[in-house]
Motif scaffolding. Structure first.
Motif, short mmCIF file in Angstrom:
data_model
loop_
_atom_site.label_atom_id
_atom_site.label_comp_id
_atom_site.label_asym_id
_atom_site.label_seq_id
_atom_site.Cartn_x
_atom_site.Cartn_y
_atom_site.Cartn_z
N ARG A 88 0.84 -1.22 0.00
CA ARG A 88 0.00 0.00 0.00
C ARG A 88 0.87 1.26 0.00
NH1 ARG A 88 -4.28 -2.39 4.26
NH2 ARG A 88 -5.71 -3.29 2.75
N THR A 92 1.09 4.11 -3.00
CA THR A 92 0.92 5.54 -2.74
C THR A 92 2.07 6.32 -3.33
OG1 THR A 92 -0.33 5.09 -0.72
CG2 THR A 92 0.65 7.26 -0.92
N SER A 93 3.30 5.84 -3.14
CA SER A 93 4.47 6.56 -3.67
C SER A 93 4.49 6.53 -5.21
CB SER A 93 5.77 6.01 -3.11
OG SER A 93 6.06 4.75 -3.64
N ARG A 96 2.26 9.10 -7.08
CA ARG A 96 2.80 10.46 -7.21
C ARG A 96 3.67 10.60 -8.44
NH1 ARG A 96 4.98 9.93 -1.66
NH2 ARG A 96 3.11 9.55 -0.50
#
Length: 98
Positions: A88, A92-93, A96
């Motif tokens: 997770r 998320t990283s 970006r």
């Protein structure tokens, strides 16, 4: 571990489905590259780890009568949860970087 508890690995409908789904997914993954590969891969890892946890809780732990084995399964469950959480964070990283 398996020998101690006389556990024998064998194919069943769950393992057959998991194997088939994995092979099908690998075919899809081979067609991707770059960020699309990364995002799809990490998403699949999250789904796979959640599926493993569902099986762990719904079949393995609940179906085990031996308390020593049940305790060991509960300890190993924590590792699965940790892998899911790391996936997770990676997703998320990666989000970006789109």
């Amino acid at each position: 571990m398996g020998k101690k508890y006389n556990i024998i690995s064998r194919s069943n409908s769950i393992s057959d489905t998991l194997k088939f789904d994995s092979e099908k997914y690998l075919e899809k993954l081979r067609k991707l590259n770059g960020i699309l590969f990364d995002l799809d891969y990490v998403h699949h890892e999250m789904e796979s780890h959640q599926q493993a946890l569902d099986l762990w809780d719904g079949k393995l732990i609940s179906g085990t009568r031996n308390e020593e084995l049940k305790n060991l399964l509960n300890l190993r469950r924590a590792s699965l949860v940790g892998h899911l959480e790391r996936a997770r964070l990676i997703k998320t990283s990666l989000g970006r970087k789109k």
